[in-house]
Scaffold this motif. Structure first.
Motif, PDB file in Angstrom:
ATOM      1  N   PRO A  61     -12.915  -6.436  -8.563  1.00 61.29           N
ATOM      2  CA  PRO A  61     -11.399  -6.423  -8.521  1.00 61.29           C
ATOM      3  C   PRO A  61     -10.656  -5.188  -8.778  1.00 61.29           C
ATOM      4  CG  PRO A  61     -12.614  -8.363  -9.602  1.00 61.29           C
ATOM      5  CD  PRO A  61     -13.562  -7.239  -9.219  1.00 61.29           C
ATOM      6  N   ALA A  62     -11.456  -4.295  -9.224  1.00 64.42           N
ATOM      7  CA  ALA A  62     -10.688  -2.935  -9.493  1.00 64.42           C
ATOM      8  C   ALA A  62     -10.782  -1.933  -8.232  1.00 64.42           C
ATOM      9  CB  ALA A  62     -11.359  -2.156 -10.773  1.00 64.42           C
ATOM     10  N   ALA A  63     -11.281  -2.401  -7.257  1.00 60.58           N
ATOM     11  CA  ALA A  63     -11.445  -1.664  -6.089  1.00 60.58           C
ATOM     12  C   ALA A  63     -10.061  -0.726  -5.855  1.00 60.58           C
ATOM     13  CB  ALA A  63     -11.991  -2.238  -4.948  1.00 60.58           C
ATOM     14  N   GLY A  64     -10.231   0.542  -5.329  1.00 60.07           N
ATOM     15  CA  GLY A  64      -8.843   1.255  -5.429  1.00 60.07           C
ATOM     16  C   GLY A  64      -7.971   0.792  -4.369  1.00 60.07           C
ATOM     17  N   VAL A  65      -8.532   0.323  -3.195  1.00 67.10           N
ATOM     18  CA  VAL A  65      -7.519  -0.326  -2.132  1.00 67.10           C
ATOM     19  C   VAL A  65      -6.732  -1.428  -2.643  1.00 67.10           C
ATOM     20  CG1 VAL A  65      -9.346  -1.892  -1.395  1.00 67.10           C
ATOM     21  CG2 VAL A  65      -7.476  -1.201   0.159  1.00 67.10           C
ATOM     22  N   LEU A  66      -7.100  -2.064  -3.391  1.00 64.34           N
ATOM     23  CA  LEU A  66      -6.364  -3.413  -4.011  1.00 64.34           C
ATOM     24  C   LEU A  66      -5.252  -2.877  -5.016  1.00 64.34           C
ATOM     25  CD1 LEU A  66      -9.353  -5.931  -4.880  1.00 64.34           C
ATOM     26  CD2 LEU A  66      -7.806  -5.695  -2.840  1.00 64.34           C
ATOM     27  N   HIS A  67      -5.389  -1.561  -5.446  1.00 64.62           N
ATOM     28  CA  HIS A  67      -4.206  -1.315  -6.541  1.00 64.62           C
ATOM     29  C   HIS A  67      -3.335  -0.255  -6.086  1.00 64.62           C
ATOM     30  CE1 HIS A  67      -6.161  -3.817  -9.652  1.00 64.62           C
ATOM     31  NE2 HIS A  67      -7.442  -3.529  -8.941  1.00 64.62           N
ATOM     32  N   SER A 101      -5.010  10.286   9.774  1.00 65.98           N
ATOM     33  CA  SER A 101      -4.562   9.219   8.891  1.00 65.98           C
ATOM     34  C   SER A 101      -5.372   9.324   7.372  1.00 65.98           C
ATOM     35  CB  SER A 101      -4.690   7.747   9.092  1.00 65.98           C
ATOM     36  OG  SER A 101      -4.137   7.467  10.367  1.00 65.98           O
ATOM     37  N   ALA A 102      -6.834   9.555   7.658  1.00 63.11           N
ATOM     38  CA  ALA A 102      -7.523   9.820   6.540  1.00 63.11           C
ATOM     39  C   ALA A 102      -7.224  11.006   5.649  1.00 63.11           C
ATOM     40  CB  ALA A 102      -9.048   9.959   6.743  1.00 63.11           C
ATOM     41  N   ARG A 103      -6.806  12.043   6.398  1.00 65.97           N
ATOM     42  CA  ARG A 103      -6.167  13.354   5.507  1.00 65.97           C
ATOM     43  C   ARG A 103      -4.988  12.985   4.939  1.00 65.97           C
ATOM     44  NH1 ARG A 103      -8.266  15.989  10.348  1.00 65.97           N
ATOM     45  NH2 ARG A 103      -6.063  16.110  11.347  1.00 65.97           N
ATOM     46  N   ARG A 104      -4.172  12.341   5.301  1.00 63.35           N
ATOM     47  CA  ARG A 104      -2.879  12.157   4.799  1.00 63.35           C
ATOM     48  C   ARG A 104      -3.316  11.221   3.537  1.00 63.35           C
ATOM     49  NH1 ARG A 104       0.356  11.645   1.667  1.00 63.35           N
ATOM     50  NH2 ARG A 104       2.580  11.428   2.062  1.00 63.35           N
ATOM     51  N   LEU A 105      -4.080  10.010   3.582  1.00 59.29           N
ATOM     52  CA  LEU A 105      -4.276   9.059   2.490  1.00 59.29           C
ATOM     53  C   LEU A 105      -5.700   9.422   1.706  1.00 59.29           C
ATOM     54  CD1 LEU A 105      -2.920   6.416   2.228  1.00 59.29           C
ATOM     55  CD2 LEU A 105      -2.528   7.371   4.424  1.00 59.29           C
ATOM     56  N   ALA A 106      -5.896  10.719   1.932  1.00 59.77           N
ATOM     57  CA  ALA A 106      -7.101  11.348   0.995  1.00 59.77           C
ATOM     58  C   ALA A 106      -8.233  10.480   0.944  1.00 59.77           C
ATOM     59  CB  ALA A 106      -6.520  11.470  -0.427  1.00 59.77           C
ATOM     60  N   LEU A 107      -8.716   9.993   2.283  1.00 60.08           N
ATOM     61  CA  LEU A 107     -10.022   9.419   2.701  1.00 60.08           C
ATOM     62  C   LEU A 107     -10.833  10.264   3.486  1.00 60.08           C
ATOM     63  CD1 LEU A 107      -8.482   5.817   3.533  1.00 60.08           C
ATOM     64  CD2 LEU A 107     -10.124   6.293   1.647  1.00 60.08           C
ATOM     65  N   PRO A 108     -12.100   9.926   3.362  1.00 56.85           N
ATOM     66  CA  PRO A 108     -12.928  10.946   4.181  1.00 56.85           C
ATOM     67  C   PRO A 108     -12.841  10.656   5.652  1.00 56.85           C
ATOM     68  CG  PRO A 108     -14.196   8.932   3.316  1.00 56.85           C
ATOM     69  CD  PRO A 108     -12.808   8.846   2.839  1.00 56.85           C
ATOM     70  N   GLU A 109     -13.160  11.761   6.416  1.00 65.11           N
ATOM     71  CA  GLU A 109     -12.927  11.822   7.787  1.00 65.11           C
ATOM     72  C   GLU A 109     -14.292  11.457   8.544  1.00 65.11           C
ATOM     73  OE1 GLU A 109     -11.030  15.145   9.565  1.00 65.11           O
ATOM     74  OE2 GLU A 109     -10.014  15.489   7.763  1.00 65.11           O
ATOM     75  N   VAL A 155      -4.967   6.884 -11.096  1.00 61.65           N
ATOM     76  CA  VAL A 155      -4.202   7.300  -9.640  1.00 61.65           C
ATOM     77  C   VAL A 155      -5.016   8.576  -9.236  1.00 61.65           C
ATOM     78  CG1 VAL A 155      -2.126   7.938  -8.642  1.00 61.65           C
ATOM     79  CG2 VAL A 155      -2.304   6.060 -10.469  1.00 61.65           C
ATOM     80  N   ARG A 156      -6.165   8.289  -8.494  1.00 60.29           N
ATOM     81  CA  ARG A 156      -6.874   9.607  -7.858  1.00 60.29           C
ATOM     82  C   ARG A 156      -7.281   9.025  -6.581  1.00 60.29           C
ATOM     83  NH1 ARG A 156     -11.796   8.373  -8.271  1.00 60.29           N
ATOM     84  NH2 ARG A 156     -12.781   7.488 -10.182  1.00 60.29           N
TER      85      ARG A 156
END
Length: 361
Positions: A61-67, A101-109, A155-156
Motif C-alpha cells: 500500500p505504500a508503493a511509490g506509484v500509488l502516492h 519518459s523514464a528520464r523525465r519521471l526519474a525512473l530507470p531506462e 517525495v523522492r
C-alpha cells in the motif's frame, strides 16, 4: 541483453472462448494469457525478465506509484501478415520514447533491445491471440508500462521499479467506422504545462485530460482538443492523439513540439510519409483562430487526428462555447491516402522500404 525465464499458464483460455473474443474484440476489453515482468533496483540494476501468467499485481500500500504517480507507459500493436508472421511497427521508437519518459519521471531506462525482446517474448507466448490477417483493422494491442514499486512514504525517486508488458486483442478504435469525429475545444482545462510532463507518456497527462473529455461528451462531441496552458491561444493536441491540418495548397501542418506535446510515433511517421507523398510538411505553432478562420475561408480543407490506437481519424467539426465550424462531413482524400499508406505497411500489403516493421514471430 537480458534473458527471460518462462512460467507458462497451466489453464490458458480455451480455443473456443478465445475465438469468440477475437471475432469482436473491441478495444482493451480482454487481456491475453500471459504478461512479462522485469524488476529493477537502484543497487542491482535490471534483473532478467520473466514470462508469467496474466494476473493481479501485488503491491504494498505504500508503493511509490500509488502516492506520487511515478509511472510511464507505451502503446503499440502486433499485426498478423498474410503468411501468418507477426510484426510490430517501429517498436524501437516506442522503446526510445519510454527512455525519454523514464528520464523525465526519474525512473530507470530500459535498453531498447530489452524492450523489444520483452515484446517478442510475450507475442510468441500469446501468438494465438493475434487476430487473423484479413479481419479488418484488428491487431494485438501491447501495453508496456513501468511503475515505482518501492514501499515508502517520502517525495523522492523510487529505489525500485518494475516493468511489465500486457496485451489485448483489438478491433477498430472507433467502432462506427471511418467518419469524421467532432471535437470540443477546451478553454477551461489544459493537458500539460510548460516545464511539466507533457512530452512524457505518463498517466498523469491522461488523468488531466479526462475532465475535458467529460466536458466534450456533455457537449455532444467525441473527443477534446487542448490549447497551450500559458496563453490559451495555440493548438496542442487531443487527450490522446496528435492533430494535423491539410491546406488547399498541399501543405500539411501540425503543432510543433514544445515540451508540452507528446511526440507520437504515428505523428513522426506521418511527417515522413507526407513529404514522400508530395506534401509540404510544416511543424509550427498554430493559433486556434487559424483553424476557425481557415475552415471559414476554405484555406484548411482537411483536419485529422492520429495515434497508435486510432491510426488516422478524420476530424469534421470543432465546437466551442458559442460556436462551431465544420471542415467536412466526409473523410478527406489526403487523410485517407495517409491512413491507407500506414495500414498497408503495417499489415504487410506493401513493401517496407523504410525499415519500420520488425518481425516478432
Amino acid at each position: 541483453m537480458l534473458t527471460f525465464t518462462t512460467n507458462s499458464r497451466t489453464d490458458p483460455m480455451p480455443d473456443e472462448e478465445r475465438t469468440a473474443i477475437l471475432a469482436d474484440p473491441g478495444f482493451g476489453k480482454t487481456m491475453t494469457d500471459h504478461m512479462v515482468r522485469i524488476k529493477w533496483t537502484r543497487d542491482g540494476g535490471w534483473e532478467n525478465g520473466e514470462l508469467l501468467p496474466y494476473g493481479p499485481i501485488s503491491l504494498d500500500p505504500a508503493a511509490g506509484v500509488l502516492h506520487y504517480g511515478q509511472e510511464i507507459f507505451e502503446g503499440l500493436k502486433a499485426y498478423r501478415h498474410e503468411d501468418d508472421s507477426i510484426w510490430a511497427f517501429r517498436p524501437e521508437a516506442n522503446a526510445e520514447r519510454l527512455q525519454r519518459s523514464a528520464r523525465r519521471l526519474a525512473l530507470p531506462e530500459l535498453a531498447v533491445e530489452d524492450f523489444v525482446e520483452s515484446i517478442k517474448v510475450l507475442v510468441e507466448a500469446d501468438k494465438n491471440w493475434v487476430p487473423e490477417y484479413g479481419t479488418g483493422e484488428t491487431s494485438l494491442y501491447l501495453r508496456p508500462f513501468m511503475i515505482a514499486s518501492e514501499a515508502f512514504l517520502g517525495v523522492r525517486p523510487s529505489h525500485e521499479a518494475t516493468f511489465y508488458v500486457i496485451a489485448s486483442p483489438a478491433g477498430a478504435y472507433f467502432s462506427g467506422g471511418i467518419k469524421p469525429v467532432s471535437l470540443w475545444l477546451s478553454t477551461e482545462y489544459a493537458r500539460a504545462g510548460e516545464g511539466g510532463t507533457g512530452a512524457a507518456k505518463c498517466g498523469g497527462n491522461y488523468a488531466s485530460s479526462l475532465a475535458g473529455q467529460v466536458e466534450a461528451v456533455a457537449h455532444g462531441c467525441d473527443q477534446v482538443v487542448f490549447l497551450d496552458s500559458s496563453t490559451h491561444t495555440y493548438i496542442e493536441e487531443l487527450g490522446g492523439m496528435n492533430i494535423f491540418f491539410v491546406h488547399r495548397d498541399g501543405t500539411l501542418v501540425t503543432p510543433e513540439l514544445t515540451g508540452t506535446i507528446l511526440e507520437g510515433i504515428t505523428r513522426s511517421s506521418i511527417l515522413q510519409l507526407g513529404s514522400e507523398l508530395g506534401l509540404q510538411v510544416v511543424e509550427r505553432r498554430i493559433p486556434i483562430d487559424e483553424w476557425k478562420d481557415g475552415v471559414a475561408s476554405g484555406e484548411i480543407t482537411e483536419v485529422f487526428a492520429c495515434g497508435t490506437a486510432a491510426v488516422v481519424t478524420p476530424v469534421g467539426t470543432l465546437k466551442w462555447d458559442g460556436g462551431e465550424c465544420t471542415v467536412s462531413t466526409e473523410p478527406g482524400e489526403t487523410t485517407m491516402k495517409i491512413r491507407e499508406t500506414l495500414l498497408d505497411l503495417q499489415y504487410g500489403k506493401t513493401a517496407d522500404t523504410r525499415g519500420w516493421m520488425q518481425r516478432l514471430v
